[in-house]
Design a protein around this motif. Structure first.
Motif, PDB file in Angstrom:
ATOM      1  N   PRO A   5       0.808  -1.232   0.000  1.00  0.00           N
ATOM      2  CA  PRO A   5       0.000   0.000   0.000  1.00  0.00           C
ATOM      3  C   PRO A   5       0.838   1.277   0.000  1.00  0.00           C
ATOM      4  N   GLU A   6       2.138   1.174   0.237  1.00  0.00           N
ATOM      5  CA  GLU A   6       2.989   2.364   0.249  1.00  0.00           C
ATOM      6  C   GLU A   6       3.448   2.778  -1.143  1.00  0.00           C
ATOM      7  N   ILE A   7       3.379   1.878  -2.096  1.00  0.00           N
ATOM      8  CA  ILE A   7       3.895   2.160  -3.437  1.00  0.00           C
ATOM      9  C   ILE A   7       3.133   3.293  -4.135  1.00  0.00           C
ATOM     10  N   SER A  41       3.322   8.722  -6.403  1.00  0.00           N
ATOM     11  CA  SER A  41       2.686  10.039  -6.504  1.00  0.00           C
ATOM     12  C   SER A  41       3.593  11.140  -5.969  1.00  0.00           C
ATOM     13  N   SER A  42       4.206  10.901  -4.844  1.00  0.00           N
ATOM     14  CA  SER A  42       5.130  11.873  -4.263  1.00  0.00           C
ATOM     15  C   SER A  42       6.329  12.100  -5.176  1.00  0.00           C
ATOM     16  N   TRP A  86       8.652  16.464  -9.570  1.00  0.00           N
ATOM     17  CA  TRP A  86       9.182  16.889 -10.868  1.00  0.00           C
ATOM     18  C   TRP A  86       8.315  18.005 -11.428  1.00  0.00           C
ATOM     19  N   PRO A  87       8.826  19.231 -11.540  1.00  0.00           N
ATOM     20  CA  PRO A  87       8.032  20.333 -12.102  1.00  0.00           C
ATOM     21  C   PRO A  87       7.533  20.042 -13.516  1.00  0.00           C
ATOM     22  N   GLU A  88       8.351  19.350 -14.320  1.00  0.00           N
ATOM     23  CA  GLU A  88       7.936  19.034 -15.692  1.00  0.00           C
ATOM     24  C   GLU A  88       6.740  18.094 -15.705  1.00  0.00           C
ATOM     25  N   TYR A  89       6.727  17.151 -14.779  1.00  0.00           N
ATOM     26  CA  TYR A  89       5.596  16.225 -14.689  1.00  0.00           C
ATOM     27  C   TYR A  89       4.333  16.968 -14.258  1.00  0.00           C
ATOM     28  N   VAL A  90       4.477  17.821 -13.275  1.00  0.00           N
ATOM     29  CA  VAL A  90       3.326  18.584 -12.781  1.00  0.00           C
ATOM     30  C   VAL A  90       2.764  19.446 -13.916  1.00  0.00           C
ATOM     31  N   GLN A  91       3.640  20.101 -14.682  1.00  0.00           N
ATOM     32  CA  GLN A  91       3.188  20.930 -15.799  1.00  0.00           C
ATOM     33  C   GLN A  91       2.516  20.089 -16.877  1.00  0.00           C
ATOM     34  N   ALA A  92       3.098  18.943 -17.189  1.00  0.00           N
ATOM     35  CA  ALA A  92       2.503  18.054 -18.199  1.00  0.00           C
ATOM     36  C   ALA A  92       1.133  17.558 -17.750  1.00  0.00           C
TER      37      ALA A  92
END
Length: 58
Positions: free
Chosen positions: A14-16, A21-22, A27-33
């Motif tokens: 359950p921790e995976i 997600s964390s 990653w700013p690029e991931y958040v923007q995408a």
């Protein structure tokens, strides 16, 4: 390695999902995408609904 052990370690842990997600949120690029994707998905949905309503209206 035993398939059951891998399944327990990777799939039934359950921790995976929280760790992934964390990691992605760091990653700013991931958040923007992700934001760009959500914006495009929303706009596509609006366009599709408009086309359906125009088709129904005749």
């Amino acid at each position: 390695m035993n398939h059951t052990i891998l399944q327990t370690l990777l799939l039934n842990n359950p921790e995976i999902p929280a760790a992934v997600s964390s990691f992605c949120d760091s990653w700013p690029e991931y958040v923007q995408a992700e934001q760009d994707y959500n914006r495009a998905y929303y706009l596509f949905g609006l366009g599709l609904r408009r086309e359906i309503l125009e088709g129904i209206a005749g």
